[in-house]
Design an enzyme around this catalytic site. Structure first.
Site, mmCIF file in Angstrom:
data_model
loop_
_atom_site.group_PDB
_atom_site.id
_atom_site.type_symbol
_atom_site.label_atom_id
_atom_site.label_comp_id
_atom_site.label_asym_id
_atom_site.label_seq_id
_atom_site.Cartn_x
_atom_site.Cartn_y
_atom_site.Cartn_z
ATOM 1 N N HIS A 1 -2.134 0.574 6.086
ATOM 2 C CA HIS A 1 -2.569 -0.824 5.994
ATOM 3 C C HIS A 1 -2.525 -1.400 4.585
ATOM 4 O O HIS A 1 -2.348 -2.588 4.410
ATOM 5 C CB HIS A 1 -3.963 -0.999 6.601
ATOM 6 C CG HIS A 1 -5.060 -0.365 5.807
ATOM 7 N ND1 HIS A 1 -5.229 0.993 5.760
ATOM 8 C CD2 HIS A 1 -6.043 -0.890 5.039
ATOM 9 C CE1 HIS A 1 -6.265 1.275 4.999
ATOM 10 N NE2 HIS A 1 -6.776 0.143 4.540
ATOM 11 N N LYS B 1 -0.384 -2.104 -1.910
ATOM 12 C CA LYS B 1 -1.139 -1.950 -3.164
ATOM 13 C C LYS B 1 -0.347 -1.201 -4.228
ATOM 14 O O LYS B 1 -0.693 -1.245 -5.405
ATOM 15 C CB LYS B 1 -2.462 -1.234 -2.905
ATOM 16 C CG LYS B 1 -3.537 -2.167 -2.392
ATOM 17 C CD LYS B 1 -4.866 -1.444 -2.357
ATOM 18 C CE LYS B 1 -5.956 -2.335 -1.810
ATOM 19 N NZ LYS B 1 -7.175 -1.567 -1.569
HETATM 20 FE FE LIG Z 1 -6.037 -4.579 2.323
HETATM 21 FE FE LIG Z 2 -8.580 -0.026 3.324
#
Ligand SMILES: [Fe+2]
Ligand SMILES: [Fe+2]
Length: 375
Positions: free
Chosen positions: A238, A242
């Site tokens: 998910h 990042k």
């Molecule tokens: Fe997130």
């Molecule tokens: Fe998370």
């Protein structure tokens, strides 16, 4: 007794009925666990035995393992034996011949090792090799003690050989399928850890919690077993986006400024770039979940301000799991909330941040979810 003679003990009709029934039962199973369980059950029923081990040869680990050991009072368990050990499975695999022992404890080929592990007293024993199409031994079927306490006869030998021949192809395919599936999942898991590792030291716990919660919620929301598995595994990715967020934002030990927060929100767009166009079901699901897990039911989320059912259901499930777990974890910018406070927060946001239907299931399943935090 030679093979021809043993097989002739079964008449043609008997063989045909057996083949049809057994083939029907074991067809279409590509989960090795399920398949081995079914085969063990069938063998137990057809021959009438107290214990049935299906040993699979794992050359990379230099061992035999048996996941299924069915029989009265025996729970599912896993047994590991060395490939070159002093046991019947090894002897059968090495010689390629059947071993039929009427009185195990007075036979020098028998070792009590397996009985000691399983707490079962073997009297009689029958073991046959399991061969693949090329004739290579890939495992061993081993039966211990008949239900009627008589020794195994040549009819049992013939039956077990026939069943081993019928089952070996399915077992080999299921084992290969399992290996490929495992390789896929491992890759996904390692990727997910890499993505989350940079900003959290409890990544593995976070991933374990959210995937388990997604599994619980998806199951209760009526998804099929395959879909549940997919959602559970896809949830691991998910926050893959990042990886593209700079350290000074991701690792900032305090609250982000509004500008920094805007940059942090970009992780959903990076996830989109990474996963868009994925062809496999699992990555397609991961795409939906990673892009939309910060969307809110009332349309106030990001990146696209999707509202209500415009947000994929997989992402609505993940949103609840992800926020709950994030609240319950220590982060560089905050202390962990008590579980009850985090629960109250999720419930208070039903219909605004979260889909009320998902929150309802979360409430009902909360005792089960709490167990994840006891570990
Ligand atoms: Fe997130
Ligand atoms: Fe998370």
């Amino acid at each position: 007794m030679n093979d021809e003679k043993q097989n002739s003990i079964l008449d043609a009709q008997e063989k045909l009925n057996l083949l049809t029934e057994f083939g029907k039962q074991i067809a279409h199973h590509n989960s090795l666990d399920t398949l081995l369980g079914l085969i063990a059950q069938q063998i137990q029923k057809i021959i009438g035995v107290k214990r049935c081990f299906i040993f699979i040869k794992d050359e990379s680990r230099n061992e035999f393992w048996s996941k299924i050991a069915s029989g009265k009072g025996l729970k599912y368990s896993e047994i590991h034996l060395p490939l070159n050990g002093n046991n019947i499975a090894c002897a059968v695999a090495q010689s390629g011949h059947t071993i039929n022992i009427a009185d195990a404890y007075s036979d020098s080929r028998f070792s009590k090792e397996l009985d000691i592990i399983t707490g079962f007293k073997t009297t009689s024993l029958l073991a046959v090799p399991l061969r693949n199409k090329e004739g290579k031994v890939i495992g061993v079927f081993q039966l211990n003690n008949k239900e009627d306490n008589t020794p195994f006869n040549s009819r049992d030998e013939g039956l077990l050989k026939l069943l081993a021949t019928l089952a070996s192809g399915n077992i080999e395919i299921a084992a290969l399928y399992e290996e490929v599936k495992l390789a896929n999942l491992e890759t996904i898991y390692r990727l997910a850890v890499a993505a989350e590792y940079r900003d959290q030291h409890d990544t593995r716990t976070h991933l374990a919690h959210i995937s388990a919660m997604c599994e619980i919620l998806a199951k209760k929301l009526g998804f099929s077993a395959g879909e549940v598995e997919n959602i559970k595994n896809a949830s691991l990715l998910h926050d893959i986006g990042k990886v593209a967020i700079p350290d000074h934002i991701l690792l900032k030990p305090g609250k982000l400024t509004p500008q920094e927060y805007e940059l942090m929100k970009e992780h959903t767009k990076y996830s989109e770039k990474i996963l868009k166009g994925a062809k496999s079901k699992i990555l397609e699901t991961a795409y939906k979940m990673s892009v939309a897990h910060h969307e809110k039911w009332d349309g106030s989320g990001y990146p696209n301000g999707l509202k209500g059912e415009e947000i994929p259901i997989e992402a609505r499930i993940l949103a609840v799991a992800d926020v709950f777990d994030a609240l319950c974890m220590n982060r560089i910018y905050k202390r962990a909330w008590p579980l009850q406070k985090a629960y109250d927060y999720i419930v208070s946001k039903a219909g605004t941040d979260f889909d009320s239907k998902v929150v309802e299931v979360f409430k009902k399943e909360f005792p089960q979810i709490l167990k994840l935090y006891e570990k």
